[in-house]
Design a protein around this motif. Structure first.
Motif, mmCIF file in Angstrom:
data_model
loop_
_atom_site.group_PDB
_atom_site.id
_atom_site.type_symbol
_atom_site.label_atom_id
_atom_site.label_comp_id
_atom_site.label_asym_id
_atom_site.label_seq_id
_atom_site.Cartn_x
_atom_site.Cartn_y
_atom_site.Cartn_z
ATOM 1 N N LEU A 293 0.731 -1.277 0.152
ATOM 2 C CA LEU A 293 0.153 -0.275 0.113
ATOM 3 C C LEU A 293 0.653 1.480 -0.227
ATOM 4 O O LEU A 293 0.207 2.235 -0.997
ATOM 5 N N ASP A 294 1.793 1.321 1.111
ATOM 6 C CA ASP A 294 3.265 2.483 1.045
ATOM 7 C C ASP A 294 3.408 2.484 -0.680
ATOM 8 O O ASP A 294 4.013 3.628 -0.654
ATOM 9 N N SER A 295 3.625 1.661 -1.262
ATOM 10 C CA SER A 295 4.799 1.733 -2.346
ATOM 11 C C SER A 295 4.177 1.814 -3.854
ATOM 12 O O SER A 295 4.579 2.381 -4.629
ATOM 13 N N VAL A 296 2.323 1.666 -3.761
ATOM 14 C CA VAL A 296 2.185 1.928 -4.906
ATOM 15 C C VAL A 296 0.514 3.066 -4.799
ATOM 16 O O VAL A 296 0.019 3.529 -5.424
ATOM 17 N N CYS A 297 0.397 3.091 -3.525
ATOM 18 C CA CYS A 297 -1.209 4.292 -3.099
ATOM 19 C C CYS A 297 -0.612 5.780 -3.059
ATOM 20 O O CYS A 297 0.241 6.133 -3.084
ATOM 21 N N THR A 298 -1.815 6.295 -3.609
ATOM 22 C CA THR A 298 -1.418 8.093 -4.178
ATOM 23 C C THR A 298 -2.803 8.631 -2.909
ATOM 24 O O THR A 298 -2.541 9.118 -2.124
ATOM 25 N N HIS A 299 -3.701 7.477 -2.940
ATOM 26 C CA HIS A 299 -5.180 8.646 -1.564
ATOM 27 C C HIS A 299 -4.923 6.791 -1.025
ATOM 28 O O HIS A 299 -5.067 5.602 -1.406
ATOM 29 N N ILE A 300 -5.456 6.970 0.075
ATOM 30 C CA ILE A 300 -6.227 5.655 1.091
ATOM 31 C C ILE A 300 -7.652 6.169 1.087
ATOM 32 O O ILE A 300 -8.166 7.481 1.463
ATOM 33 N N GLY A 301 -8.963 5.213 0.796
ATOM 34 C CA GLY A 301 -10.215 4.642 1.323
ATOM 35 C C GLY A 301 -10.238 3.916 2.415
ATOM 36 O O GLY A 301 -10.339 2.881 2.538
ATOM 37 N N ASP A 302 -11.017 4.995 3.357
ATOM 38 C CA ASP A 302 -10.959 4.477 4.436
ATOM 39 C C ASP A 302 -12.240 4.287 4.774
ATOM 40 O O ASP A 302 -13.323 5.750 4.947
ATOM 41 N N ILE A 303 -13.117 2.492 4.816
ATOM 42 C CA ILE A 303 -13.919 2.515 5.137
ATOM 43 C C ILE A 303 -14.384 2.528 6.431
ATOM 44 O O ILE A 303 -13.869 1.864 7.276
#
Length: 542
Positions: free
Chosen positions: A213-223
């Motif tokens: 997640l740290d390597s690829v994500c530009t955003h986090i969608g938190d449910i």
């Protein structure tokens, strides 16, 4: 690119999502996170049209193509490997099928239609489809001689890679993946991380792998609370900022301007350390626009995983000499393994064949016999083992208090209040502690096993894929507890962050012996000399 409007999902009286509104734009990778049962996988199925929401709708921009990582590993058993990958671009494959059918029943009337289809096929780069698919398979470790093998005849772990290639094939405009790193080795995960970091379209992914997640994500969608909130940055930024916000909320008397300053300084520090050079500039811009009020504390509950030792071990922990083991079919898993563990070692035990690491744990725990060789534990050691497969621990129809009581050593430890203390640390409080152990989920079983390990107070911990079935909150707490543990740890995991932050030594089991280095996991995996040695140790004689 892709938007969700007024989406609600309800199962009976339980409301999973309530009026969710969110948009996913081109060029970004969104990591979807949430506690177990929050609805992460359900949300992806709604986006892909596999499940209909109770109300609201999902809108994909006209002309855009969506691709989904297939979860049914047997869905393409009658197709060849190469054909399965090309099927990932459904419009292209449909045209190819029609062209083949028309040629099979060729008439003058068909000629015009064939011509029309071939123009479309060429515009979609169809003539290079097979070679592009073959290249992607090779990048994922599927050798050329397997490209025309029936999927039904493929090893289950190789099937996962083929289905991953299918999802990635043809650069879909929206790529949706649920736990894409499951059953992949470190090298393949590393390739996927680099591929997605450079991917120019939209990616939406659910994963419990924090490094991924740290390597690829530009955003986090938190449910959380039935809603989805989008945050700029990767998982570590979301986690650290939410923890900071939670601490500030607990300090009710702290002045508003002090809180704002602390959060702003945190954002600035994180912006200066954004990974992945290609994405660094855009991420810094996003973080610089982030408002303080956008950062909210999470409702997540983190288990209190604390490993204590009944006594400190001496210097001699474990000696293994000439140990060998084979699979049921006689295939060597490892041979002539020599290991000497010292007090305080934290060892990542790895192998390209997961059966090898499991066999080692089973042997040194007395559950399996080695083909040859021997091992000896130090007389001052006490061991606690978390196996990869734990179902045999939960075959009695008893509640969790009675289940944990089985492992008590003294009358004091058998007291219900004492046992509930350990269960409570693992989030089994109140009536939850009276659940029958036969109805537990995979994650709940692992948390029970951790309660058992904590109560045993061993000075040597052995962990075979400890993060399996756990949510991100439990993995994070578990990871932190092992970093603080003063005893000796032997562990095997596919969680990169877990391996890198816990291990100070790496031991790799191969059919030709073992490699043993006092290095961090990243140092071990990036060392060119070790990489050459690894390839030799796994090489099969001609």
């Amino acid at each position: 690119m892709l938007s969700v409007s007024n989406l609600s999902v309800q199962f009976g009286k339980r409301v999973l999502f309530d009026e969710v509104n969110v948009s996913f734009t081109e060029g970004n990778c969104y990591g979807v996170i949430g506690a177990n049962g929050a609805g992460k996988s359900t949300f992806l199925k709604i986006l892909s049209g596999q499940i209909d929401p109770t109300s609201g709708h999902v809108h994909l921009e006209p002309g855009k193509r969506m691709s989904i990582l297939e979860q049914d590993h047997n869905a393409y058993d009658d197709s060849t490997v190469l054909e399965t990958v090309v099927k990932g671009n459904r419009p292209l494959f449909k045209i190819k099928q029609e062209i083949d059918a028309l040629y099979a029943d060729y008439t003058d009337e068909n000629a015009d239609r064939i011509g029309e289809l071939q123009v479309q096929f060429e515009e979609m780069d169809g003539w290079n489809a097979d070679s592009d698919a073959a290249a992607m398979l090779s990048n994922l470790g599927i050798s050329e001689e397997l490209h025309y093998t029936r999927m039904g005849d493929m090893d289950s772990k190789l099937k996962v890679r083929v289905l991953l290639a299918q999802a990635l094939f043809g650069s879909p405009d929206v790529l949706i993946m649920d736990e894409p790193t499951n059953d992949l080795d470190y090298d393949t995960i590393n390739w996927l991380e680099h591929f997605l970091a450079d991917y120019e379209n939209t990616v939406i992914v659910v994963s419990h792998d924090r490094h991924f997640l740290d390597s690829v994500c530009t955003h986090i969608g938190d449910i959380d609370f039935g809603k989805m909130n989008l945050y700029s940055g990767n998982y570590t930024f979301w986690y650290e900022s939410s923890q900071l916000a939670a601490r500030q909320r607990a300090q009710q008397n702290k002045k508003a301007e002090e809180k704002a300053k602390e959060l702003q300084e945190f954002i600035m520090r994180f912006s200066a350390n954004v990974a992945k050079s290609k994405q660094a500039t855009s991420r810094k811009k996003m973080l610089s626009k982030l408002k303080i009020e956008d950062i909210k504390p999470s409702s997540r509950r983190y288990p209190a995983i604390i490993f204590e030792r009944e006594r400190e071990a001496g210097d001699q922990i474990l000696n293994i000499s000439g140990l060998s083991a084979s699979a049921e079919d006689g295939e060597p898993l490892f041979s002539n393994v020599d290991i000497n563990l010292s007090k305080g070692d934290k060892v990542a035990v790895i192998s390209r064949d997961s059966r090898a690491t499991t066999a080692l744990y089973e042997i040194i725990n007395g559950n399996r016999k080695a083909d040859k060789g021997n091992f000896q534990w130090g007389i001052t050691t006490s061991q606690s083992y978390l196996p990869a497969e734990n179902s045999n621990f939960f075959d009695q129809n008893i509640n969790l208090v009675d289940w944990l009581r089985q492992y008590a050593k003294t009358e004091e430890e058998r007291e219900e209040v004492y046992i509930r203390g350990f269960l409570g640390k693992m989030l089994f409080s109140g009536e939850e502690a009276l659940k029958k152990c036969t109805v537990l989920s995979g994650g709940e079983k692992v948390r029970c096993m951790l309660s058992r390990m904590m109560m045993l107070r061993a000075n040597v911990l052995m962990l075979d894929e400890p993060t399996n079935h756990l949510d991100l909150e439990s993995i994070t707490a578990f990871n932190n507890s092992l970093k603080n543990f003063k005893g000796t740890v032997l562990f095997t995991t596919h969680d990169h962050e877990f391996a890198q932050t816990v291990a100070d030594r790496v031991i790799e089991l191969t059919p030709k012996g073992n490699i043993d280095r006092h290095l961090t996991f990243d140092e071990y995996m990036s060392d060119k000399t070790i990489k050459e040695l690894r390839n030799k140790m796994y090489a099969v004689p001609a």
